[in-house]
Design an enzyme around this catalytic site. Structure first.
Site, short mmCIF file in Angstrom:
data_model
loop_
_atom_site.label_atom_id
_atom_site.label_comp_id
_atom_site.label_asym_id
_atom_site.label_seq_id
_atom_site.Cartn_x
_atom_site.Cartn_y
_atom_site.Cartn_z
CG HIS A 53 94.62 -9.94 71.08
ND1 HIS A 53 93.08 -9.32 70.82
CD2 HIS A 53 94.52 -10.51 72.25
CE1 HIS A 53 92.41 -10.16 71.91
NE2 HIS A 53 93.43 -10.42 72.73
CE1 TYR A 103 95.90 -23.12 76.80
CE2 TYR A 103 97.81 -21.42 76.25
CZ TYR A 103 96.50 -21.79 76.41
OH TYR A 103 95.40 -20.93 76.37
#
Length: 488
Positions: free
Chosen positions: A171, A258
Site C-alpha cells: 500500500h 535502502y
C-alpha cells in the site's frame, strides 16, 4: 458467486479483518467461503470469532472456517492471500538487535538491509511450501496474492521457484499519493493522476497530474517544504526529491534503510528523522509498534469483538488492492493499481528477472501491466543495488548457501556503508545461529558457524541505536489515547 479464499497467516488479526470486510463490500461476494489458517490456534480463534460476529451482524451467508491444517484450508481455493511473519516478533527482534551490535541501525528491517535479508531466508522455504500446496490442492489456476515482506524476495521465490501465479501487493503507492494530494491542496486523492514505477519500497512518482495539470519538481518541493507537518516528518524524502527530481513512495524511515547515505553515521541520523511516529525513522520503530499493537489487541480484545457487530460500510472500503483485484477478475469491472510482478520488459532499464512494482490494469483476463516505462537514471541505480541484493538473497535461501548469504548482506547498501567484511561474516553467522529454528536450509551450516563464533575476535557493542524508544505499557498507551481523544 461462490468460491473459496484462503488466508494464510490469518492470525494477523487486524489486517485479516480489513481484507475480509473489504471483500464483502463487493455485493456479488456475499456467498463466498473464507478459509483461515495460521500456526497459532489462539490467534485463529480470535479472528474467527470476530469474522463470525461480522457475518452474523450483517446477516450474510458467508462461510468462515479456521484450521491449523494449511492444506485443508487451501483445498479448492481460487485465491490464496498470504500475510505471514515467519518467526514472529521473536525472530524479528533479532533482525534488529544483532545488526545493532555491528553498527547497523534499522528503522524497519523487513525489506533488505541485514534484517530484511534474514527475514527473507526465513520466509522463502515456507513460501515454497505454500506454493507446493497450492499446486497440489488449490483450484486449477489459483492466484496467490502475497502481502508478506520482504515483498520482492517472497514474490520472486513464488514465481521463479514455486511456479504459482503470484502477485505481490503493498500500500506504499496509495499512501504516497494521498500525501502528495494533500500537500498540493487537493480536495480528494482522486484528483491526483499518478504513475509510479520501480521496485517495492523504492517506487518513484515519475508522473504527476493534478486535475489534468502536470506537477513539476519545483512545485512539489515547495509544497512539501511549506507543509507544517510533512516538512518535519519527511526531511529525508524531501532531500531525495531535491536530488533525484522525483518523490519516493516509501516512508522517511523505510527509505533511509535502502540508501547508503543517511543512516551510516549515528550522529547524522537525528538530522534526517523525526520521532513523532515510528515510521519517520526511529531505531527499531516497527518492532516497537508491532509489539505494542499485539499487546494492545490482546488486552482490548473484548472491545474489538464488540466493534465487529457494526454493519459493514462500503464507503469505508480501504484502498488495499486485494478486494479490488478480486472484483475485477470476477466481475470484469476494471481496476487500476500498482502491482509487484516479474519485470519481463515492463521497466526498460531494470533486469528482466527482477520483481518490479509498476502500474497495471485488472479485468477478467488478468493483470495487464503497462509496459515500456523507463525510470530516471538515479532511481534505476538505487533500484539496481537492491535488486542485486534480492537476487543473491533468493538464491542463497533456495540453496541454503551461507557464503552467498554473506555476500548478499555485504552488498546491501547500508550494511556496506557501515560494516567491514569481517564484521558482516560474523554478523551473519550470529544471525543464522540465533534463528536456526526457522532456517532449515542452513542446518548443515550452523555447527561451523558456532565454531567460528567461538573463536572470533571481531569486536561488537551492546547498543540501543541512535534513536530508540522503549515499548510502552498498556497503561501508557491508554493514557496517550485518552489524551489524544480529549485534545481532538
Amino acid at each position: 458467486m461462490s468460491f473459496k479464499i484462503a488466508i494464510i497467516g490469518a492470525g494477523s488479526v487486524g489486517f485479516t479483518k480489513k481484507l475480509f470486510t473489504d471483500i464483502l463490500c463487493v455485493p456479488e461476494f456475499e456467498d463466498i467461503e473464507f478459509a483461515l489458517t495460521d500456526v497459532s490456534e489462539h490467534n485463529l480463534a480470535m479472528i474467527k470469532a470476530i469474522l463470525d460476529r461480522i457475518v452474523e451482524a450483517n446477516k450474510l451467508p458467508t462461510k468462515v472456517t479456521a484450521t491449523t491444517n494449511r492444506r485443508e484450508a487451501l483445498e479448492g481455493a481460487r485465491y490464496i492471500i498470504s500475510c505471514v511473519r515467519v518467526g514472529g516478533l521473536e525472530a524479528y527482534a533479532d533482525d534488529i538487535r544483532i545488526p545493532l551490535k555491528y553498527g547497523i541501525d534499522q528503522c524497519v528491517g523487513d525489506t533488505i538491509c541485514a534484517g530484511g535479508i534474514l527475514y527473507g531466508q526465513r520466509n522463502i522455504p515456507v513460501i515454497l511450501d505454500f506454493c507446493r500446496d497450492i499446486r497440489e490442492v488449490a483450484a486449477t489456476g489459483a492466484k496467490f496474492l502475497n502481502y508478506a515482506n520482504p515483498m520482492a524476495m517472497n514474490t520472486w521465490a513464488a514465481i521463479e521457484y514455486g511456479k504459482v501465479d503470484t502477485v505481490g501487493l503493498c500500500h506504499g503507492v496509495q499512501h504516497g499519493a494521498e500525501q502528495i494530494a494533500q500537500v498540493l491542496g487537493a480536495k480528494s486523492p482522486k484528483e491526483l493522476d499518478h504513475v509510479c514505477s520501480g521496485i517495492n519500497h523504492q517506487t518513484w512518482f515519475i508522473e504527476l497530474k493534478l486535475n489534468g495539470r502536470s506537477i513539476g519538481k519545483d512545485e512539489l518541493i515547495s509544497a512539501f517544504e511549506a507543509h507544517p507537518v510533512y516538512s518535519k516528518q519527511e526531511k529525508l524524502r524531501i532531500d531525495v526529491l531535491k536530488r533525484f527530481g522525483v518523490y519516493s513512495t516509501e516512508s522517511n524511515g523505510h527509505l533511509s534503510e535502502y540508501l547508503p547515505w543517511y543512516r551510516k553515521r549515528p550522529d547524522e541520523i537525528a538530522r534526517w528523522i523525526d520521532m513523532s511516529d515510528w515510521i519517520h525513522g526511529e531505531t527499531g520503530g516497527y518492532l516497537r509498534y508491532s509489539t505494542e499493537t499485539r499487546n494492545w489487541f490482546e488486552t482490548e480484545y473484548p472491545q474489538f469483538l464488540e466493534a465487529a457487530s457494526k454493519p459493514i460500510d462500503p464507503a469505508k472500503r480501504s484502498n488495499e488492492h486485494a478486494s479490488h483485484i478480486l472484483e475485477a477478475l470476477e466481475t470484469n469491472r476494471v481496476y487500476r493499481g500498482h502491482f509487484n510482478v516479474k519485470n519481463n520488459g515492463v521497466i526498460t532499464n531494470l533486469p528482466q528477472d527482477a520483481i518490479i512494482e509498476s502500474p497495471g490494469f485488472v479485468d477478467r483476463f488478468g493483470i495487464n501491466m503497462a509496459a515500456g516505462i523507463t525510470l530516471p537514471e538515479a532511481c534505476a541505480a538505487t533500484c539496481m543495488a537492491s535488486i542485486n541484493v534480492q537476487r543473491m538473497s533468493v538464491h542463497a535461501a533456495i540453496a541454503g548457501d551461507i557464503d552467498l548469504l554473506k555476500l548478499a548482506v555485504l552488498h546491501d547498501p547500508l550494511v556496506g556503508a557501515v560494516s567491514t567484511p569481517e564484521e558482516v561474516w560474523q554478523m551473519v553467522d550470529e544471525m543464522v545461529v540465533a534463528q536456526a529454528q526457522w532456517l532449515p536450509q542452513y542446518a548443515h551450516a550452523v555447527p561451523a558457524a558456532k565454531e567460528r563464533l567461538s573463536k572470533s575476535k571481531v569486536k561488537t557493542r551492546e547498543w540501543a541505536g541512535a534513536a530508540r524508544r522503549s515499548v510502552r505499557s498498556i497503561e501508557e498507551l491508554r493514557a496517550e489515547k485518552a489524551a489524544l481523544k480529549q485534545a481532538g
